[in-house]
Motif scaffolding. Structure first.
Motif, mmCIF file in Angstrom:
data_model
loop_
_atom_site.group_PDB
_atom_site.id
_atom_site.type_symbol
_atom_site.label_atom_id
_atom_site.label_comp_id
_atom_site.label_asym_id
_atom_site.label_seq_id
_atom_site.Cartn_x
_atom_site.Cartn_y
_atom_site.Cartn_z
ATOM 1 N N GLN A 27 20.294 2.126 16.459
ATOM 2 C CA GLN A 27 20.719 2.976 15.356
ATOM 3 C C GLN A 27 21.002 2.145 14.191
ATOM 4 N N THR A 28 21.608 0.899 14.392
ATOM 5 C CA THR A 28 22.033 -0.083 13.360
ATOM 6 C C THR A 28 20.656 -0.656 12.701
ATOM 7 N N LEU A 29 19.570 -1.026 13.729
ATOM 8 C CA LEU A 29 18.369 -1.497 13.428
ATOM 9 C C LEU A 29 17.846 -0.472 12.307
ATOM 10 N N ASN A 30 17.784 0.936 12.680
ATOM 11 C CA ASN A 30 17.295 1.961 11.799
ATOM 12 C C ASN A 30 17.795 1.839 10.361
ATOM 13 N N GLU A 31 19.248 1.613 10.407
ATOM 14 C CA GLU A 31 19.943 1.643 9.161
ATOM 15 C C GLU A 31 19.682 0.322 8.452
ATOM 16 N N ASP A 32 19.363 -0.905 9.087
ATOM 17 C CA ASP A 32 19.010 -2.108 8.274
ATOM 18 C C ASP A 32 17.624 -1.858 7.951
ATOM 19 N N ILE A 33 16.603 -1.163 8.413
ATOM 20 C CA ILE A 33 15.407 -1.231 7.903
ATOM 21 C C ILE A 33 15.151 -0.327 6.579
ATOM 22 N N TRP A 34 15.995 0.855 6.863
ATOM 23 C CA TRP A 34 16.384 1.640 5.412
ATOM 24 C C TRP A 34 16.807 0.857 4.346
ATOM 25 N N SER A 35 17.768 -0.005 4.642
ATOM 26 C CA SER A 35 18.428 -0.895 3.574
ATOM 27 C C SER A 35 17.312 -1.764 2.920
ATOM 28 N N VAL A 36 16.436 -2.391 3.621
ATOM 29 C CA VAL A 36 15.749 -3.377 2.992
ATOM 30 C C VAL A 36 14.423 -2.437 2.388
ATOM 31 N N VAL A 37 14.095 -1.273 2.718
ATOM 32 C CA VAL A 37 13.205 -0.657 2.116
ATOM 33 C C VAL A 37 13.798 -0.165 0.837
ATOM 34 N N CYS A 38 15.019 0.374 0.691
ATOM 35 C CA CYS A 38 15.660 0.758 -0.421
ATOM 36 C C CYS A 38 15.790 -0.425 -1.439
ATOM 37 N N ASP A 39 16.447 -1.442 -0.775
ATOM 38 C CA ASP A 39 16.642 -2.690 -1.489
ATOM 39 C C ASP A 39 15.664 -3.239 -2.421
ATOM 40 N N TYR A 40 14.522 -3.358 -1.854
ATOM 41 C CA TYR A 40 13.280 -3.710 -2.411
ATOM 42 C C TYR A 40 12.106 -2.922 -2.749
ATOM 43 N N ASP A 41 12.761 -1.579 -2.913
ATOM 44 C CA ASP A 41 11.786 -0.499 -3.443
ATOM 45 C C ASP A 41 10.400 -0.579 -2.995
ATOM 46 N N MET A 42 10.535 -0.490 -1.949
ATOM 47 C CA MET A 42 9.187 -0.078 -0.858
ATOM 48 C C MET A 42 9.026 1.297 -0.829
ATOM 49 N N PRO A 43 7.658 1.829 -0.559
ATOM 50 C CA PRO A 43 7.277 2.970 -0.228
ATOM 51 C C PRO A 43 8.214 3.746 0.554
ATOM 52 N N GLN A 44 8.603 4.860 0.221
ATOM 53 C CA GLN A 44 9.462 5.883 1.192
ATOM 54 C C GLN A 44 8.312 7.138 1.355
ATOM 55 N N THR A 48 0.885 -1.343 -0.103
ATOM 56 C CA THR A 48 -0.080 -0.014 0.078
ATOM 57 C C THR A 48 0.834 0.993 0.106
ATOM 58 N N ASP A 49 0.389 2.411 0.071
ATOM 59 C CA ASP A 49 1.023 3.586 0.161
ATOM 60 C C ASP A 49 1.489 3.895 1.462
ATOM 61 N N THR A 50 2.387 4.962 1.887
ATOM 62 C CA THR A 50 2.625 5.110 3.178
ATOM 63 C C THR A 50 1.660 5.814 4.152
ATOM 64 N N SER A 51 0.773 6.534 3.501
ATOM 65 C CA SER A 51 -0.510 7.045 4.315
ATOM 66 C C SER A 51 -1.220 6.208 4.913
ATOM 67 N N THR A 52 -1.699 5.296 4.040
ATOM 68 C CA THR A 52 -2.313 3.963 4.567
ATOM 69 C C THR A 52 -1.716 3.252 5.639
ATOM 70 N N ALA A 53 -0.401 2.896 5.250
ATOM 71 C CA ALA A 53 0.543 2.476 6.072
ATOM 72 C C ALA A 53 0.662 2.992 7.496
ATOM 73 N N THR A 54 0.706 4.502 7.610
ATOM 74 C CA THR A 54 0.836 5.165 8.494
ATOM 75 C C THR A 54 -0.461 5.029 9.454
ATOM 76 N N ILE A 55 -1.709 5.084 9.009
ATOM 77 C CA ILE A 55 -2.922 4.988 9.671
ATOM 78 C C ILE A 55 -2.867 3.489 10.536
ATOM 79 N N ILE A 56 -2.515 2.458 9.745
ATOM 80 C CA ILE A 56 -2.514 1.182 10.221
ATOM 81 C C ILE A 56 -1.329 1.331 11.544
ATOM 82 N N HIS A 57 -0.188 1.847 11.344
ATOM 83 C CA HIS A 57 0.594 1.983 12.312
ATOM 84 C C HIS A 57 0.258 2.643 13.478
ATOM 85 N N LEU A 58 -0.394 3.823 13.272
ATOM 86 C CA LEU A 58 -0.970 4.554 14.369
ATOM 87 C C LEU A 58 -2.143 3.873 14.904
#
Length: 171
Positions: free
Chosen positions: A154-171, A44-54
């Motif tokens: 901090q490493t987890l944060n970097e690892d999550i962004w790495s997955v997001v970027c590597d698999y072209d997830m919505p940013q 989905t888009d990040t707007s919808t994912a944000t609603i789910i997250h919250l």
């Protein structure tokens, strides 16, 4: 009846409070990156994912959702991405224990210079009794554990962004 006295915290207590603040900032920042994992896993888009997250009001609920989305049969991501996401989730669950312990407690110190203590505000049901008020002395070893956890977050944060970027997830 005597009145309560105002206790002044020891000067090294400020170092612990600063670290706890840093943990909270890093944790909140990192937990918010789960939005992008959710968006890629649903998809989905990040707007919808944000609603789910919250809407999910605990870290555990958010991580459980990420795990379940990754493990489902029709997950849109490749197996290597799923493996990375599940590994990240497992690491976050482990680190959440320290964060929760530091945030859901009282801090105690005495005017006689005794050690600063964290007193857990949690009830543990035992077979025939209750246990509560477990104490941890906030010493150099505890400070070192907090510093290590901060680096891990901090490493987890970097690892999550790495997955997001590597698999072209919505940013």
């Amino acid at each position: 009846m005597s009145s309560p006295t105002t206790q002044t915290p020891p000067k090294d207590f400020d170092a612990f409070l600063m670290r706890i603040g840093q943990i909270n900032y890093a944790w909140t920042n990192t937990e918010s990156t789960l939005i992008h994992l959710m968006a890629g896993l649903i998809p989905t888009d990040t707007s919808t994912a944000t609603i789910i997250h919250l809407t999910l009001n605990t870290t555990r609920a958010r991580l459980d959702l990420v795990d379940r989305l990754a493990k489902r049969q029709n997950c849109p991501l490749p197996a290597d991405a799923i493996h990375r996401i599940l590994t990240i989730s497992k690491r976050m669950k482990k680190l959440s224990g320290l964060r929760n312990r530091l945030n859901h407690c009282l801090y105690a110190f005495d005017q006689d210079g005794g050690p600063v203590r964290a007193i857990q505000m949690r009830i543990a049901d035992r077979k025939n009794s209750l246990a509560y008020g477990a104490e941890t002395v906030l010493d150099e070893a505890e400070l070192a554990e907090i510093d290590l956890a901060l680096r891990d977050i901090q490493t987890l944060n970097e690892d999550i962004w790495s997955v997001v970027c590597d698999y072209d997830m919505p940013q």
